[in-house]
Design an enzyme around this catalytic site. Structure first.
Site, PDB file in Angstrom:
ATOM      1  N   ARG A 146     -72.337  75.545  40.113  1.00 52.06           N
ATOM      2  CA  ARG A 146     -71.810  74.455  40.928  1.00 52.06           C
ATOM      3  C   ARG A 146     -70.800  75.047  41.915  1.00 52.06           C
ATOM      4  NH1 ARG A 146     -71.521  72.304  35.537  1.00 52.06           N
ATOM      5  NH2 ARG A 146     -72.920  70.503  35.233  1.00 52.06           N
ATOM      6  N   LYS A 170     -68.194  71.266  33.886  1.00 55.05           N
ATOM      7  CA  LYS A 170     -67.655  69.915  33.758  1.00 55.05           C
ATOM      8  C   LYS A 170     -67.134  69.690  32.343  1.00 55.05           C
ATOM      9  CE  LYS A 170     -70.327  67.562  37.344  1.00 55.05           C
ATOM     10  NZ  LYS A 170     -71.280  66.461  37.643  1.00 55.05           N
ATOM     11  N   HIS A 237     -75.349  72.881  46.708  1.00 55.67           N
ATOM     12  CA  HIS A 237     -76.106  72.300  45.602  1.00 55.67           C
ATOM     13  C   HIS A 237     -77.610  72.491  45.789  1.00 55.67           C
ATOM     14  CE1 HIS A 237     -74.491  70.478  42.045  1.00 55.67           C
ATOM     15  NE2 HIS A 237     -75.491  69.636  41.955  1.00 55.67           N
ATOM     16  N   ARG A 240     -78.383  75.597  44.004  1.00 56.55           N
ATOM     17  CA  ARG A 240     -78.409  75.332  42.552  1.00 56.55           C
ATOM     18  C   ARG A 240     -79.716  74.646  42.161  1.00 56.55           C
ATOM     19  NH1 ARG A 240     -75.280  74.062  37.803  1.00 56.55           N
ATOM     20  NH2 ARG A 240     -75.497  71.890  37.115  1.00 56.55           N
ATOM     21  N   HIS A 263     -75.880  71.108  31.754  1.00 58.27           N
ATOM     22  CA  HIS A 263     -76.105  69.668  31.621  1.00 58.27           C
ATOM     23  C   HIS A 263     -75.885  69.241  30.171  1.00 58.27           C
ATOM     24  CE1 HIS A 263     -78.947  69.498  35.368  1.00 58.27           C
ATOM     25  NE2 HIS A 263     -77.671  69.458  35.697  1.00 58.27           N
ATOM     26  N   TYR A 272     -86.133  68.161  37.355  1.00 57.96           N
ATOM     27  CA  TYR A 272     -86.781  69.354  37.906  1.00 57.96           C
ATOM     28  C   TYR A 272     -88.235  69.470  37.465  1.00 57.96           C
ATOM     29  CZ  TYR A 272     -82.038  70.473  39.181  1.00 57.96           C
ATOM     30  OH  TYR A 272     -80.779  70.411  39.716  1.00 57.96           O
TER      31      TYR A 272
END
Length: 299
Positions: A146, A170, A237, A240, A263, A272
């Site tokens: 990220r 995150k 992004h 990514r 994630h 994806y």
């Protein structure tokens, strides 16, 4: 209400250090709520109830506001009420249990493999900015970072000999990712010009003044590279997304891609698989003798 909004925005800017872009979006959303409250005679945040907030969401949706925008508005409201509750200014959150209307999930934009290689294989001048920018592009595509993860990297987070990078994602969750050969070479070339012992900052990526590079500066450098090498808009992004799509296309290992992207929920990574299906469908349409349609036919 306006005074408490200003206090919350100051908290976000000074303590949470959110970007001005994010802050502007939150302020705009919360001002819509204030306008609605004024229209309905609601003078304080404590008086806003779930039924009224639901009515506002329904009205905005009716007037064409997207589900994505409404979800962001609800996120802004929840953040404000968390702050108000913590400060003892309110005892409830009218957004609890509310969700935005569902919309079609847009597939992320990615570069195909040829375009990714075209971006990365362009000639690189042996100067400070060019070597830094090349290392940034290579690391984004090599490891799927990220933007915030890349700009927060310190020198001791990278082990080029082992080909590993440690990032803080995150929720403060750390993960260790592989760094590919081309990215390691680009980083080594950047380190030679960076002057590891000289700059004040221990950041991997710095400005000429020796300060940690900002997310906005990285966005601008990636955008410039996209326009120069590909003639298209490019943002961090997208690199990514391209990393995730290309790894999944080659490996078919969704769980591994989930772990590399950081994630929490595999359903986030499953987007994806739709991109991979699009690629397979395109290959089928171009290669299968019974898939090709005659011009002018649509059935």
């Amino acid at each position: 209400m306006k005074r408490q909004l200003e206090a919350y925005c100051a908290h976000l800017r000074n303590e949470r250090q959110v970007s001005e872009h994010t802050l502007l979006g939150y302020r705009r959303d919360l001002e819509k709520v204030i306008a609605y409250c004024k229209e309905h005679g609601i003078a304080e945040w404590q008086a806003l109830q779930i039924q009224q907030l639901r009515q506002l969401i329904a009205r905005l949706h009716h007037h064409g506001q997207s589900p994505r925008s409404l979800a962001r508005l609800l996120s802004a409201v929840r953040g404000l009420y968390r702050y108000l509750n913590r400060e003892g200014l309110c005892q409830h959150d009218p957004a609890t249990g509310l969700s935005a209307p569902k919309g079609e999930r847009r597939l992320p934009k990615v570069l195909d493999t040829d375009r990714a290689l075209q971006l990365l294989d362009g000639g690189v001048d042996d100067d400070f900015i060019a070597r830094r920018d090349q290392a940034i592009l290579e690391l984004f595509y090599s490891s799927g970072l990220r933007l915030s993860e890349l700009t927060n990297l310190d020198l001791d987070h990278l082990d080029l000999a082992a080909g590993l990078v440690q990032v803080l994602g995150k929720g403060g969750k750390a993960r260790v990712l592989p760094v590919g050969r081309k990215a390691r070479e680009a980083l080594q070339a950047w380190y030679r010009l960076r002057g590891i012992g000289n700059p004040r900052d221990r950041a991997v990526f710095i400005t000429r003044q020796g300060n940690r590079i900002s997310p906005q500066a990285v966005r601008l450098r990636v955008k410039a590279a996209g326009e120069r090498e590909l003639g298209q808009h490019l943002h961090p992004h997208m690199l990514r997304h391209s990393f995730a799509s290309h790894v999944l296309e080659s490996s078919q290992d969704l769980r591994a891609v989930q772990e590399m992207l950081g994630h929490a929920d595999i359903s986030t990574t499953q987007i994806y698989t739709h991109l991979d299906f699009q690629h397979l469908a395109a290959v089928y349409d171009s290669a299968h003798p019974r898939a090709k349609r005659s011009k002018g036919t649509d059935s």
